[in-house]
Structures are given as structure tokens and as C-alpha cells.
Design a protein around this motif. Structure first.
Motif, mmCIF file in Angstrom:
data_model
loop_
_atom_site.group_PDB
_atom_site.id
_atom_site.type_symbol
_atom_site.label_atom_id
_atom_site.label_comp_id
_atom_site.label_asym_id
_atom_site.label_seq_id
_atom_site.Cartn_x
_atom_site.Cartn_y
_atom_site.Cartn_z
ATOM 1 N N LEU A 1 -7.008 9.198 -7.820
ATOM 2 C CA LEU A 1 -5.599 8.852 -7.748
ATOM 3 C C LEU A 1 -5.224 8.210 -9.075
ATOM 4 N N MET A 2 -4.199 8.744 -9.726
ATOM 5 C CA MET A 2 -3.813 8.305 -11.058
ATOM 6 C C MET A 2 -2.500 7.539 -11.001
ATOM 7 N N ILE A 3 -2.468 6.399 -11.720
ATOM 8 C CA ILE A 3 -1.259 5.591 -11.812
ATOM 9 C C ILE A 3 -0.956 5.369 -13.289
ATOM 10 N N SER A 4 0.258 5.661 -13.705
ATOM 11 C CA SER A 4 0.624 5.460 -15.104
ATOM 12 C C SER A 4 0.922 3.986 -15.358
ATOM 13 N N ARG A 5 0.865 3.619 -16.622
ATOM 14 C CA ARG A 5 1.113 2.221 -16.991
ATOM 15 C C ARG A 5 2.525 1.795 -16.615
ATOM 16 N N GLU B 1 3.243 -1.267 -14.027
ATOM 17 C CA GLU B 1 4.014 -2.459 -14.362
ATOM 18 C C GLU B 1 5.299 -2.533 -13.550
ATOM 19 N N GLY B 2 5.865 -1.365 -13.240
ATOM 20 C CA GLY B 2 7.086 -1.354 -12.455
ATOM 21 C C GLY B 2 6.900 -1.966 -11.080
ATOM 22 N N LEU B 3 5.709 -1.806 -10.517
ATOM 23 C CA LEU B 3 5.407 -2.387 -9.212
ATOM 24 C C LEU B 3 4.961 -3.843 -9.330
ATOM 25 N N GLY C 1 -10.178 3.189 -16.637
ATOM 26 C CA GLY C 1 -8.941 3.343 -17.396
ATOM 27 C C GLY C 1 -8.101 2.100 -17.464
ATOM 28 N N GLU C 2 -8.670 0.939 -17.055
ATOM 29 C CA GLU C 2 -7.877 -0.287 -17.080
ATOM 30 C C GLU C 2 -7.476 -0.692 -18.493
ATOM 31 N N GLY C 3 -8.217 -0.185 -19.504
ATOM 32 C CA GLY C 3 -7.863 -0.492 -20.881
ATOM 33 C C GLY C 3 -6.503 0.047 -21.270
ATOM 34 N N ALA C 4 -6.055 1.083 -20.569
ATOM 35 C CA ALA C 4 -4.742 1.662 -20.871
ATOM 36 C C ALA C 4 -3.600 0.801 -20.345
ATOM 37 N N LEU C 5 -3.927 -0.179 -19.509
ATOM 38 C CA LEU C 5 -2.888 -0.990 -18.881
ATOM 39 C C LEU C 5 -2.645 -2.297 -19.622
ATOM 40 N N HIS D 1 0.812 -1.217 0.000
ATOM 41 C CA HIS D 1 0.000 0.000 0.000
ATOM 42 C C HIS D 1 0.851 1.276 0.000
ATOM 43 N N PRO D 2 1.908 1.372 0.811
ATOM 44 C CA PRO D 2 2.745 2.579 0.731
ATOM 45 C C PRO D 2 3.373 2.761 -0.642
ATOM 46 N N LYS D 3 3.726 1.654 -1.296
ATOM 47 C CA LYS D 3 4.299 1.758 -2.638
ATOM 48 C C LYS D 3 3.263 2.235 -3.647
ATOM 49 N N LEU D 4 1.992 1.817 -3.459
ATOM 50 C CA LEU D 4 0.917 2.329 -4.306
ATOM 51 C C LEU D 4 0.800 3.840 -4.145
#
Length: 551
Positions: free
Chosen positions: A120-124, A128-130, A97-101, A43-46
């Protein structure tokens, strides 16, 4: 946690304090269904890889088909998500936005902020890095039933109400956690629940009262008006049950066979009533019923749908190409009626009626062939043009093929009994109440077989699902014009009745004018409430004329 302040129009990047990042955001992930089963250590990494963004009301986050690389989780506010023909509301804890992943990053839905939206926005790349792409599996979005989805996307092939999106769920990698699915239900219990779901619907449950009543008043030889009214009302829930049984059976077949089942039983009520009336020699009633089914769908239902949509939005957009293709099919069907009718009007000679009958039967063969080719085009050679986005649907527990077929044929038989009682009373009702057969055939009878789907078209349009509404209204009328009409002529051939395509000059003109008007309304790919009013007005004009047609 990112803290940029500037953004595109309608969107702002909201800075968060360090304290907030370490407490509130970490706790927020535990409440999100998609992430709550992940190890708490992640969770902290998220929080570290996410970025807070804010959208103003009515801001479009992204559109279906766009390319992107951002994934959003809603913290505050609500948003509309439209995937294909489905619309649902996103709220706190939901994601988009899961289609972007996955794949090429193409968006599989359109998302618009309803209220002020904090996400809360997370880039692809960070996702993937996580390693989240290996730990999470996104559930598929639910779709409307296959029959209406085909009509909405292809606008060619007749519901239940539009489906909600699947609730957020997740499937974690086997090395993370195993979720207990619970004990599996027995086969008979599943069938019982599926049947209960169908028969407990508000419209369908009335069949248990209206069907016995209709058959009883026929058996006791009550007044023809009572017999007509009771069986008229009984067929309405039967039509709804028949449609759901067809959908249940077609879900167990391949795409081509399922499409053929929907084409055959999608208008089973109209078909059965036509067979009964043709067998009884009520040719004018059959022709009026078929014409009325086309007109009620094109003018009344579509008009009400457009008007309902116009009440809540300035303009409604839809797939203009699909609508145009559908209306070209309608024009072909209209020409197939126009030519025999004109031939009969200008023809001369002793064997004129026999010639019109032969021409009608030949034309019916060609029209049926055109419809079969269209089905093959849509479901076979060019199925990719009409396939749903997002890949194949997940199988849902429901009626088995055997139970679906049993319900389908049982319902068809009951419709046959009720329609027989209805048709037998038409002559007496026309004489006793002074109603012309044209009014009964063109206005009253079409209501019977389409009432449930008429309601669906209107409610779908009101929710913004205009493509679905067009599929129900325009697609159903195309099916009747290209399939049910020629089949009625064929059954006339079987029963040695003079059922032909000579629909009278009045009927022909009404159909041609309706097709041209609807084609014009749908040509721009957008409508407003005034368009709906014009369509309904023309239907009322035609209904008024039929009251004064004498046999």
C-alpha cells in the motif's frame, strides 16, 4: 483507494474492490505496528489516501540516495532492505520509504523485492495532508557497531555480527496515546545483563574453559606443544571479548576519542604478542607475525569473503573509492618496509646494522604520524565523509564506562598472561615439531588475534555486506601496517632489542605483491568468486614457502 493498472517496468497498480477497501484494508492497518495505536477513526482515511501497488521479484523499489515521495507498507510478500551496511528482510506489516517523508525526500535505504510484493503506497502530500507527520515518529534503523561501521564506510579503521534492523515501532503524539515503557531496570542489573550477553556468545563462553587450561598447563610445565596449543586456543575468545569491550567503552566517548580507542585496542592481541616476542628477542617471529597479519587479512580473509559472496551472487559491488584509498595507505606502509630492507641488502660498512636500526626507528615515527593524521582526517576535518546515514544513533543500554574499562583492562591482562605462555613455548615447538619460526609467525599466530573477525568478514560478504567485509579485512591490515608495525619497532627501542623494518627480501616481496594484487582486484568496484580464489591461492603459495624457510 487508487485503482490504476499501468505502471513502470516491474510494478503494477492493483485495483481493489470497494468492499475490499472498506473491510480488509481497514483491518490491515490495525495489524501494522506503525499504525495500530492510531485512533480507529483514522483507518478509513488511511485507506482512502493509499494506493495498492505490486512489484515483481527482484524489482528495485528505490535506491539509497534517490529522491522520492512515496511511502510503502507491505501487505504480502517479502523484500530486502539495505541501509548503509545493514540488511534485513521486510515482511507483512513492515514499511519502507520513510526517508521520502522527511527532509528533502532523499531515500535512506535500498529496497528490492525478494518475492512478488504487494504494498500500500502513500504519497508525501497525502501523508502530510492527513497530519500523520505530526502523529507518528519513525524509529531509526539500527546500524552495525561503530567500529565496523567506520571501517565499512571509510575502509580505514577491525565484530561481532552485523546488526538486524530495529523492529517496527512507533511514537504517537502526546494528544493521541501514551505508551507505558515499564519499570526501569537497576544499574547493576543492566550491567549484569550486558556482561551476560557478551560472555554467553558461543565463541566467548569457551574462554572460561580454555584460559584456565592454558595457564594450568604452563604452570605444570607440560609439553611445549600442549602449552602452545592450549594458549593458542585461549586467545581466540579473548580477542573477541576484547573487541566487544573496546566497542562498549568507545560508545561512551566522542567520535575522535572513540576512534583512537578502536585504533589502540582494535589490534590489542597482535600488539601484546609483539611486545612479548620483542622482549624475548624473537625478532623474526615478530616480523613474521606482523607480515602474516597483513597477508592473512589481504589474501586469506578477503579472498574467502569474496568467494563466499560469489557463491550466492554473480557479481558483488562495493565502494571502489574507499577501497582505493585504503590500498594507497597499504602501499605507503609497504614502502616503509621496502626501503630499510633494500638499504640493508645493498648497504656496506661496519656499522650497517646500527644504521638500519636507526633508519627503522625514524621511519616508524613518520609512519605513526601518517596514521595519526589519517585518523584526524577521518574523524575530525572530514568526518562528514565517513559519518553514518540517518543522523546520530540512539543510545542503547549497555555497559557503563566504568564497567567497560574494567572489562577492557582485565581482558588485556589475561591476554598478556596467555600470550606470554604462548611466546615462551615457540622456540621449543619449533625445535620439537620441525616447524619453522617463519611458518609459526606468518601463518599460525595471525589466526589467533583475528579468528572472530575473520568469521565476521566472511559471513558479512555472504549476506551481501561487501563494504563491511572490506572494512574488517582491508581496514584491519591497514591498521596493523601503519600502527602496530611502527609500535613494535618503538617497543624494541624501549627493550633495547634490534627490532627494525628489515623484514628480509622474501617478506618485503610478499607484502608488495599482495598489495598490488589486492589493489588490482578491488580497482573496478566489483568482484566475483574467481577473484577470491586467486587471493586464497596466493596465500597458500606463501604459506607453502614459509614451511621451508630455515633459520
Amino acid at each position: 483507494m487508487g485503482n490504476r493498472m499501468a505502471g513502470a517496468s516491474g510494478v503494477a497498480y492493483v485495483p481493489l474492490t470497494k468492499n475490499e477497501s472498506m473491510t480488509e484494508i481497514d483491518n490491515f492497518w490495525k495489524e501494522v505496528p506503525l499504525f495500530q495505536f492510531l485512533p480507529v477513526s483514522l483507518h478509513p482515511k488511511l485507506t482512502e489516501i493509499s494506493e495498492a501497488v505490486s512489484f515483481e521479484p527482484n524489482t528495485v523499489l528505490f535506491r539509497e540516495g534517490d529522491l522520492g515521495s512515496e511511502f510503502y507498507v507491505v501487505r504480502e510478500g517479502t523484500a530486502f532492505i539495505e541501509a548503509g551496511s545493514s540488511v534485513d528482510l521486510l515482511k507483512e506489516g513492515d514499511y519502507c520509504g520513510e526517508g521520502a517523508l522527511v527532509g528533502n525526500g532523499s531515500r535512506i535505504a535500498t529496497v528490492t523485492a525478494k518475492t512478488k510484493l504487494n504494498c500500500l503506497m502513500i504519497s508525501r502530500a497525502k501523508f502530510e495532508g492527513l497530519g500523520l507527520h505530526e502523529k507518528l515518529e519513525f524509529p531509526k534503523r539500527a546500524k552495525v557497531n561503530k567500529r565496523h561501521a567506520m571501517m565499512a564506510r571509510g575502509n580505514a579503521i577491525k565484530l561481532t555480527q552485523s546488526s538486524e534492523l530495529l523492529q517496527a515501532a512507533m511514537k504517537v503524539n502526546s494528544n493521541q496515546i501514551a505508551v507505558d515503557a515499564g519499570p526501569k531496570k537497576s544499574f547493576l542489573l543492566l550491567q549484569w545483563h550486558a556482561l551476560h550477553e557478551i560472555f554467553s556468545e558461543r565463541v566467548n563462553v569457551t574462554a572460561f574453559l580454555l584460559v584456565p587450561l592454558g595457564l594450568f598447563v604452563k604452570w605444570k610445565e607440560y609439553n611445549p606443544g600442549v602449552v602452545f596449543s592450549a594458549n593458542f586456543l585461549a586467545i581466540i575468545p579473548l580477542a573477541s571479548i576484547l573487541g566487544q569491550a573496546t566497542e562498549a567503552l568507545s560508545s561512551h566517548t566522542g567520535q575522535l576519542i572513540g576512534g583512537l580507542l578502536n585504533a589502540t585496542f582494535g589490534n590489542a592481541v597482535e600488539m601484546i604478542m609483539c611486545i612479548q616476542a620483542v622482549k624475548a628477542g624473537l625478532i623474526s617471529v615478530v616480523q613474521g607475525n606482523l607480515l602474516g597479519s597483513v597477508l592473512s587479512n589481504l589474501l586469506l580473509v578477503l579472498g574467502m569473503a569474496i568467494f563466499a559472496s560469489g557463491l550466492v551472487r554473480h557479481e558483488q559491488h562495493f565502494n571502489a573509492k574507499g577501497a582505493a584509498a585504503n590500498m594507497r595507505c597499504q602501499l605507503v606502509a609497504s614502502i616503509s618496509v621496502c626501503l630499510p630492507t633494500v638499504f640493508a641488502y645493498i648497504g656496506h660498512g661496519h656499522h650497517e646494522e646500527e644504521s638500519v636500526l636507526q633508519i627503522s626507528r625514524i621511519c616508524s615515527v613518520f609512519v605513526t604520524a601518517v596514521y595519526m593524521m589519517f585518523l584526524f582526517f577521518m574523524l575530525g576535518t572530514h568526518a562528514d565523509l565517513f559519518s553514518d546515514e540517518g543522523g546520530a544513533e540512539e543510545e542503547e543500554e549497555g555497559l557503563s564506562p566504568s564497567f567497560s574499562a574494567l572489562l577492557l583492562f582485565a581482558c588485556t591482562y589475561v591476554v598478556f598472561l596467555c600470550s606470554e605462555s604462548l611466546v615462551d613455548s615457540i622456540e621449543d615447538v619449533s625445535e620439537d615439531y620441525g616447524l619453522s619460526k617463519a611458518f609459526i609467525g606468518v601463518i599460525l599466530l595471525p589466526i589467533v588475534g583475528n579468528a572472530a573477525e575473520h568469521a565476521t568478514a566472511v559471513t558479512s560478504a555472504h549476506k551481501g555486506l561487501m563494504d563491511l567485509a572490506l572494512g574488517v579485512a582491508v581496514g584491519s591490515s591497514t591498521q596493523i601496517a601503519l600502527f602496530v608495525v611502527p609500535c613494535a619497532v618503538m617497543f624494541g627501542w624501549v627493550f633495547d632489542q634490534p627490532m627494525d623494518l628489515n623484514f628480509s627480501i622474501f617478506d618485503m616481496v610478499c607484502q608488495m605483491l599482495a598489495v598490488f594484487l589486492v589493489s588490482n582486484v578491488l580497482s573496478q568496484g566489483e568482484t566475483n568468486w574467481l577473484d577470491g580464489c586467486m587471493l586464497m591461492t596466493v596465500y597458500l603459495l606463501i604459506a607453502t614457502q614459509t614451511l621451508f624457510i630455515k633459520e
